[in-house]
Design an enzyme around this catalytic site. Structure first.
Site, short mmCIF file in Angstrom:
data_model
loop_
_atom_site.label_atom_id
_atom_site.label_comp_id
_atom_site.label_asym_id
_atom_site.label_seq_id
_atom_site.Cartn_x
_atom_site.Cartn_y
_atom_site.Cartn_z
N THR A 23 14.84 17.34 -6.79
CA THR A 23 14.31 16.26 -6.14
C THR A 23 15.50 15.27 -6.17
O THR A 23 16.11 15.09 -5.22
CB THR A 23 13.07 15.72 -6.65
OG1 THR A 23 13.13 15.54 -7.98
CG2 THR A 23 12.12 17.12 -6.57
N LYS A 42 14.86 21.09 -13.48
CA LYS A 42 14.91 19.80 -12.63
C LYS A 42 14.11 18.73 -13.26
O LYS A 42 13.15 19.09 -14.12
CB LYS A 42 14.31 20.26 -11.41
CG LYS A 42 12.90 20.01 -10.89
CD LYS A 42 12.70 18.68 -10.44
CE LYS A 42 11.55 18.01 -10.66
NZ LYS A 42 11.05 16.75 -10.32
N THR A 59 8.92 14.78 -17.40
CA THR A 59 8.60 15.51 -16.27
C THR A 59 9.79 16.39 -15.49
O THR A 59 10.69 16.01 -15.19
CB THR A 59 8.10 14.55 -15.11
OG1 THR A 59 7.34 13.61 -15.45
CG2 THR A 59 8.05 15.22 -13.74
N GLU A 73 17.05 8.88 -13.09
CA GLU A 73 17.25 7.79 -12.11
C GLU A 73 17.91 6.63 -12.36
O GLU A 73 17.17 5.97 -13.14
CB GLU A 73 15.77 7.97 -11.22
CG GLU A 73 15.48 8.98 -10.60
CD GLU A 73 13.66 9.11 -10.42
OE1 GLU A 73 13.14 7.89 -10.70
OE2 GLU A 73 13.22 9.83 -9.48
N ASN A 126 12.82 3.97 -6.98
CA ASN A 126 11.49 4.02 -7.34
C ASN A 126 10.75 3.13 -6.22
O ASN A 126 9.56 3.35 -6.22
CB ASN A 126 11.12 4.21 -8.69
CG ASN A 126 11.63 5.44 -9.26
OD1 ASN A 126 11.07 6.22 -8.78
ND2 ASN A 126 12.50 5.19 -10.15
N SER A 178 8.00 6.05 0.76
CA SER A 178 7.95 5.56 2.24
C SER A 178 9.06 5.82 3.04
O SER A 178 10.07 6.46 2.72
CB SER A 178 8.05 4.00 2.23
OG SER A 178 6.87 3.61 1.15
#
Lengths: 383, 383
Positions: free
Chosen positions: A146, A168, A179, A259, A378, A383
């Site tokens: 992702t 992942k 996660t 991230e 994030n 969006s």
């Protein structure tokens, strides 16, 4: 490497059009046997995605023959339609592979609260089935990415048997589990009970001790499938250690690719009265936003470590706490220690050691720094 | 406004040179009586700064005559020398004011783990004592600022009596308490027991429900001093309500001025089986970094709300949870609700409502968005 390192497995990864940017987004992993033992560990979040509910149920009998994984949508908080979509995915794969739907696990990752585009996903399952290969492990690992910037695979081989896997996960990493989607495979001949034991023991000290951003997912799944194709049954301890090593390798890769991170932070708690105390303190430190910012700024701000320790229920006396940053004991006995100017934090890995001075137990929790890039990534994800 | 709104109080705020940039950094608040009743509420952090240990002790008898506050250094994790410095500060003020040191509370705020420059602080106490005035409340409020961008004061007057106060706090805001120093004063004639009751009741529903960054301080202190100068003893309920109103006003100002924030987020949990459930869920949502980033990006990413709710022990069924963002119910019964495009998040205040559909209890927790500015500010704070 990856899920096809062990014999008896084929895999594929393709672009089914679930992601709007045309990147790979659908993976299929198939266990050709002869065995079909399997085990799974799932998120502790009480809000669980449809594929988690499905896979938990079909794994209950200790068997599975295939796993369908998609990125581009988590199929979480999608109500009865989401559950129906997961079931349809398993049925589609089962039909194509000559299996029962109850032998097909499903994993999804991506945005919560959006229905999957089944008109693209189901043909994708067909296409992936047509591309299954004993060399398909890397493609499968790429199709589950992702916000990951690299795909993650690992394998350990010894004495004629192998444990391999793919993972992942880059955001929403927190204990119980970090996660992630993880599929592990082995050609060792191991029964479901031993698989389950080895998998739970491994995740407890690896994925469960990665806490990138304190946010727990609705979709976490770690699966372990055994083909038995090697015709070897290793000693349990040896097998469990191999599973742990592969999980540790993949967990480390998740931390490296979190991230927006510019630092990997290893929080080690020593001198704890119990392992639970060590883990509680490690997590509290790992989740402290102020400390994570300080590490980003290469600032050995140990006061933020102590303030995090102080929020826990672990056994400690404030005036006996000591903290080292990259092995410089900047806090000794709850007060000012060695000169903070001695600390070099320019490297990517930063080691924080907390000595509770209460006992002999210890634990390590991994996290990342908090960066403006994390915020940017994030702020713009859905969006 | 501020701590001198109530009769019987004088205050001062000066630059003692504790801060290197020459900003005001030392405040003094004196209760000229006739009464000396006082109450305090302190951080729940087990690692407590020297001034917290001192003030907790001297408040035990329900009296205090003065408060010395400094910014520019928290005097936390500073060992026996830190405690000696706090005591010396109280003794200095007591000597200058003709009081016993046991009548002088001390509050400090700033970097943890650094000894205070007593060679500048003690002369500063002298200087502040020389500047005490019935108009000094605003100066005192300015002298306790750290990363605050504005000073915070509030007051409520009725029926001849007043409750006023000042606050500082912009980072490390989390329950138990939000990291802050607060001094409240009243000229009402209220005994120590009523002060304590009113103060605890007020902080529980105001400062304790502000969670800017999930980080709990070592220095949190809220003090309430009563001079009795108004010669009026209000009904307890009226007095408690005035204290709550002043605390709510100051807490709201803390949220408005939180480090780096661009949004103020009001998380309201309704339909809870108990107030504890509502608060637990509210805090979990308020602490979710991913959600705080989404709000920063004006993205009504309700999946992140549900994933945060799912980590709590509150009573709820996943398929009955509903979430509104600025009154648009984007999640209904655990699944997709109204069109997220209907949500307008361009304003500074964002309202998130979580309906647990279990009962009639509710609670509000305030937080802020997570921004690149927060990261920048806290990457550079101590270096």
């Amino acid at each position: 490497m990856s899920v096809t390192a062990a014999r008896g497995f084929r895999a594929a990864g393709i672009a089914a059009g679930i992601k709007q940017n045309g990147s790979p987004d659908l993976a299929l992993v198939v266990n050709d046997g002869p065995g079909d033992a399997a085990a799974g560990v799932f998120t502790a979040n009480r809000v669980q995605a449809a594929p988690v509910q499905w896979s938990r149920r079909i794994l209950a009998d200790g068997t599975a023959r295939a796993v369908v994984l998609n990125s581009g949508g988590a199929n979480a908080c999608t109500g009865p339609q989401g559950l129906a979509d997961t079931r349809a995915t398993a049925e589609k794969a089962a039909g194509r592979l000559g299996l029962d739907p109850g032998q097909v696990a499903v994993c999804s990752t991506g945005l919560i609260g959006v229905l999957l585009p089944m008109d693209r996903l189901l043909p994708g399952v067909d296409a992936a089935a047509g591309r299954l290969s004993q060399d398909g492990g890397e493609d499968a690992a790429r199709a589950v990415m992702t916000t990951d910037t690299v795909h993650k695979t690992a394998a350990v081989s010894q004495d004629g048997w192998t444990v391999g896997g793919m993972a992942k996960g880059a955001g929403m990493l927190a204990p119980g589990l970090a996660t992630m989607l993880v599929v592990l495979t082995t050609d060792a001949d191991v029964d479901a009970r031993a698989l389950e034991g080895a998998l739970r023991a491994a995740t407890r000290v690896t994925f469960d001790r990665v806490d990138s951003d304190g946010c727990m997912s609705t979709n976490d799944t770690v699966l372990l499938l055994a083909s038995g194709a090697a015709g070897v049954t290793p000693a349990y301890a040896e097998f469990a250690e191999a599973v742990r090593a592969v999980c540790a390798d993949l967990a480390r890769q998740l931390v490296s690719d979190a991230e927006g991170a510019s630092k990997e932070i290893r929080v080690e708690v020593v001198g704890a009265a119990s392992e639970d105390d060590a883990v509680e303190v490690g997590r509290s430190v790992a989740r402290n936003n102020l400390l994570k910012c300080a590490v980003h700024g290469e600032d050995p701000n140990w006061g933020r470590v102590l303030s995090a320790v102080g929020t826990t229920s672990a056994a400690f006396a404030p005036d006996r706490l000591s903290v080292a940053v990259n092995d410089v004991w900047v806090c000794k006995d709850g007060s000012v220690g060695e000169d903070r100017a001695l600390v070099d934090m320019t490297g990517r890995e930063v080691r924080i050691t907390v000595d509770l001075a209460e006992g002999a137990d210890h634990a390590v929790v991994w996290t990342n720094d908090l960066t403006a890039d994390y915020v940017h990534e994030n702020s713009e994800y859905s969006s």
